[in-house]
Design a protein around this motif. Sequence first.
Motif, PDB file in Angstrom:
ATOM      1  N   LEU A 206      -7.710  24.184 -18.365  1.00 20.64           N
ATOM      2  CA  LEU A 206      -9.191  23.932 -18.899  1.00 20.64           C
ATOM      3  C   LEU A 206      -9.279  25.104 -19.858  1.00 20.64           C
ATOM      4  O   LEU A 206     -10.349  25.164 -20.565  1.00 20.64           O
ATOM      5  CB  LEU A 206     -10.431  23.978 -17.948  1.00 20.64           C
ATOM      6  N   GLY A 207      -8.478  26.098 -20.162  1.00 24.73           N
ATOM      7  CA  GLY A 207      -8.543  27.074 -20.973  1.00 24.73           C
ATOM      8  C   GLY A 207     -10.011  27.976 -20.539  1.00 24.73           C
ATOM      9  O   GLY A 207     -10.804  28.553 -21.448  1.00 24.73           O
ATOM     10  N   GLN A 208      -9.968  27.982 -19.408  1.00 27.65           N
ATOM     11  CA  GLN A 208     -11.165  28.896 -18.889  1.00 27.65           C
ATOM     12  C   GLN A 208     -11.028  30.261 -19.146  1.00 27.65           C
ATOM     13  O   GLN A 208     -10.010  30.979 -19.375  1.00 27.65           O
ATOM     14  CB  GLN A 208     -11.227  28.864 -17.211  1.00 27.65           C
ATOM     15  N   VAL A 209     -12.111  31.070 -20.058  1.00 32.63           N
ATOM     16  CA  VAL A 209     -12.194  32.459 -20.264  1.00 32.63           C
ATOM     17  C   VAL A 209     -12.675  33.340 -18.987  1.00 32.63           C
ATOM     18  O   VAL A 209     -13.748  33.366 -18.451  1.00 32.63           O
ATOM     19  CB  VAL A 209     -13.375  32.660 -21.153  1.00 32.63           C
ATOM     20  N   TRP A 210     -11.349  33.940 -18.632  1.00 36.72           N
ATOM     21  CA  TRP A 210     -11.594  34.329 -17.142  1.00 36.72           C
ATOM     22  C   TRP A 210     -12.322  35.706 -17.304  1.00 36.72           C
ATOM     23  O   TRP A 210     -12.860  36.218 -16.398  1.00 36.72           O
ATOM     24  CB  TRP A 210     -10.052  34.812 -16.547  1.00 36.72           C
ATOM     25  N   GLU A 211     -12.437  36.285 -18.554  1.00 37.48           N
ATOM     26  CA  GLU A 211     -13.135  37.639 -18.729  1.00 37.48           C
ATOM     27  C   GLU A 211     -14.687  37.126 -18.269  1.00 37.48           C
ATOM     28  O   GLU A 211     -15.440  37.932 -18.095  1.00 37.48           O
ATOM     29  CB  GLU A 211     -13.067  37.948 -20.151  1.00 37.48           C
ATOM     30  N   ASP A 212     -15.102  35.864 -18.582  1.00 40.82           N
ATOM     31  CA  ASP A 212     -16.319  35.615 -18.261  1.00 40.82           C
ATOM     32  C   ASP A 212     -16.489  35.346 -16.407  1.00 40.82           C
ATOM     33  O   ASP A 212     -15.918  34.355 -16.157  1.00 40.82           O
ATOM     34  CB  ASP A 212     -16.788  34.254 -18.958  1.00 40.82           C
TER      35      ASP A 212
END
Lengths: 497, 615
Positions: A206-212
């Motif tokens: 899902l292209g999750q932005v792990w920094e968030d």
Amino acid sequence: MTVLLIILCLILLGVVIVQIGRVTELSDRIRGEREAQKSSDFWNSRLLVVFMVLFLGATFWSAYKYKNFMLGYGPHTAASEHGPSLDNIFLVTLIATGIVFVLTQILLFWYAYKYRDQEGRGRTLFMPHDNRLELIWTAVPAIVMAFLVLQGINVWNEVMADVDEDEEYVHIEATGFQFGWALRYPGPDGKLGSRNYKRITGTNPLGQVWEDQANLDDFQPSEIVLPKGKKVRVRITARDVLHNFNLPHFRMKMDAVPGMPTHIVFTPSMTTEEYRQKLRDYEEYQEPYDPEDPEGPKKWEAFDYELACAELCGKGHFSMRKIVRIVEEDEYEAWLAEQQSYYFQTVRNSDEDPFKGQILDAEVKQRSEEFEAAVTMALTSENEADRVLELDYIYFATGTAELEENSKYQLSDLANFLTENEEIRVELSGHTDNTGDPAFNRELSLKRAQAVKNYLADQGVKQDRLIARGYGDIKPKDTNDSEEGRANNRRTELKIL
Amino acid sequence: MAEAKQLTADQIIEEYGYDDHFHEHHDEDKYQSSFITHYIFSQDHKMIAKQFLITGMFWAFVGGLMSLIFRLQLGFPEADLAWLRPFMGKWIILNDAGIGTLSPEFYYALVTMHGTILVFFVLTAGLSGTFSNLLIPLQIGARDMASPLLNMLSYWFFFLAGVIMFLSLFLSTGPFAGGWVAYPPLSALPQASSGSGAGMTMWLVSLVFFVVSVLLGGINYITTVLNLRTKGLGMWRLPLTIWAFFVTAVLGLLSFPVLVSGFLLLMFDRSLGTSFYLSEIFIGGQALDHVGGSPILYQHLFWFLGHPEVYIIILPAMGIVSEVLSVHARKPIFGYKAMVFSILAIGILSFIVWAHHMFMSGVNPFLANFFILFTLIIAVPSAVKVFNWIATIYGGKMRFNSASLYAIGFVSMFISGGLTGIFLGNAAIDIQMHDTYFVVAHFHIVMGVAAFFGMFAGIYHWYPKLYGRFMNETLGKIHFWGTLIGAYVIFWPMHYIGIAGVPRRYYSFDYFDTFAQFSDLNAFITVGAILTFAFQLVFVINFFMSIWRGRKQETRNPWGATTLEWTTPIDRIHGNWPHKIPTVQRWAYDYYKDDREYVSQITPLEEGEKTDGLH
């Protein structure tokens, strides 16, 4: 061969029909145009009436036969709170249009028959227009339409309204892709983390932005589970082409658009189990689900709500299925508790992990809780073995007794524990595997235990409560024959005295 | 009935006609009589009408055949289709046991091509192209269209479009397979579907040429109707066919260019790296660079044509039916002015309902309110027309032949199909019905059946104007009854399947318990489709056979109609009338206004006689 025969038969049939046409044309010419036309008028006018009767009969009969699929009727009731209002408009429209349908079809065919050309008919009615009639049959449809529109617009605006800011709802996300659905739940923080399509990889679909950090507790279940009676908002996205998130039992669907998240809001009103019990009353659902397994579950038992795609998305469009389970709230909470975060399960400490090597707040918290549980057990247990705790999260630079930065979390947990329990005395022990010089190992393991003791002392713990020992490799916990075993042997332990 | 002093058409035209000296000036230059200029690159509107008709029939056959193939998959998914391999090659997949199945990719190609071919090539070109060309000059008393050259080009651009589309069927990557609506990103990205590569390129090129054809034709129709009406033919005396063709042409001119603009932007996205419709796409293992576009923009541009398009399809059929019913019932069309206003209202309203195709596309729900309102308003003039047709039959003396039977059938179909539009136009109901078989049932009954019925009525009725002969009546009636029953058998059950939630454009229903319950009904529909298609062969045989063997037309006006096309000589000539052109003295519906069964539009008024619907 059969195909050839069939084709020949069809050609023969065609020839026969054409000959019938030509022969009748000849006979029409013989008896004259007037006679031929009379005959045609006689038969066709009657056929039209027969057709009308059969046609209307067939429409009513088929509607009755398929009544169980009509919206809101029989087994086909809605499983959402807004569903009945939608089904209701359908019914109202059905009645209104049904009346018009029957009336106009009858008038059409009946007048065609009644006002057929007949012997002795004389002239037709010269009635080029009637403005009053035009007014009536313009106004009446307009009024009926207005009524339908008003009701329809009302329901539409209600159903399509997004949630209010301060409303409570379950927020989930569905992403359509060729050819399936990826589901995402927000986890305990209730927030879905942000995404960036450029970050999509095999392990980050899902292209999750792990920094968030809102992403860290999100999980990706294989089916949609929702609690009955609570408002749900589904955030709908697409990864490649247009799809459509379609829940027929809940009377809801919405296109999934790449680049533009859409949403639906609904409240499930029947659990899967309740719906099954309702279906149980209907004959057709008492058939076995698998015709080849007559002893197996019946259709009503095997029923599940289904998610389907309703926008052509390529060659697999028809196969994008997911099951939707509606359960009671407590079962939902239990299910939630079982779910593992996608990040922690799959991404944590892999190359894609932006926090690789760091400890996350969530982990710190979890480790503290683990430690808390372990020491509580140690203090209350009768068992000797329980009083020995392995300090998993204390790290040393390889081959030295230098504490690494990340050790501070467990060390601080340990310090807090000792400060809060002033009578407790502990033995801190270092252990190694059996590689290298035994004397060096013993030395190193002692130095490491002392490093921990010194740190604790710096935190205010009285030194006489702490004993530091180095056992080297003489107290292995696991085999030294495998790398994994050796890693397990290299440890620091705490024993409550 | 016939009075002693009733003059022949020739005599009336000689005395009251208008002499434009046509045959002195024009005979040799425009219509050189070589084979090529007579039959191929003809500029005569009647020949061009035939070209449109026969090409349209060819495409109807192809499109219909395609539907049989994909209906085989839907009705009999277990059936062995290996016998189709000689025609369809690799698109029939053979398993180890040698059982042939239609490949899902080609299923979608067939469905796409079926829609594209039937909506554009058959129901737009084949319907408007044929009848506007045939009837406009004849019914308004003109020698030919305003520009016979542009008219000829209009056909040949259609032909070119057809050739390109036909060739695309044979591409190894397959023809375009993303649905006749061609929504991006599916239609923009070859990675999304193999037909979105070369197949889509050819589809786009073909349709751009097609639009050129429509525009060239439309300009001609509008100009001719406005400028070349004969003396005495005010707009309020035009037969309803002409009103219908005229408004249709205006709709086409205003809406098709928007489709082209939508296609142009799609071409840019496909080939020039622009992002009009594309944003944040990950496909084929890659994140594409396109950012900022929206697929919804395409939908707006497409449906801005797409909705008027369906009225472009139905209005000519409505015009034809009004005419045919009136002639064969021997009665004026009821409420001529109301019918004209209805056509105008439908035309205008058709431009402000397009987003009812987009209720579930993700647009702001607030937008839907306007479109719900206008969509349900447009139902009113449509209803008025139905009531007027029924009132035309009332008190008449109906003659039943193939043409009038089809006209009556049209009204029945339009009632059935039109009423389900009311469900769909109400967005709340559309939430459930969108993209289900309920929609498929609706549009097939109005377009795939009703519009076709109008076309058939027109062909049977005006066949003498095309070929100076009649089509065989028995075969015509067999065709009618088979098609009437068959069409309802095919499309009525689809309503139930749609209400049950079964989505459209599904290759197979077996993946979902909810949708897998209709295998019997699907088989029934497929059998109905095969039989109905077979009945169309009766029509095709009749059509071609009658060109050479049909009963000859012996009188100029075999139907006893009032309109101008029946005042020409039986043998068709360039310039339509041999000497002067007729002038018009009355409206087109003087049937049994007094002792005379009918009074041709060219007949001058008698002492104290009123016309135009007044007694």
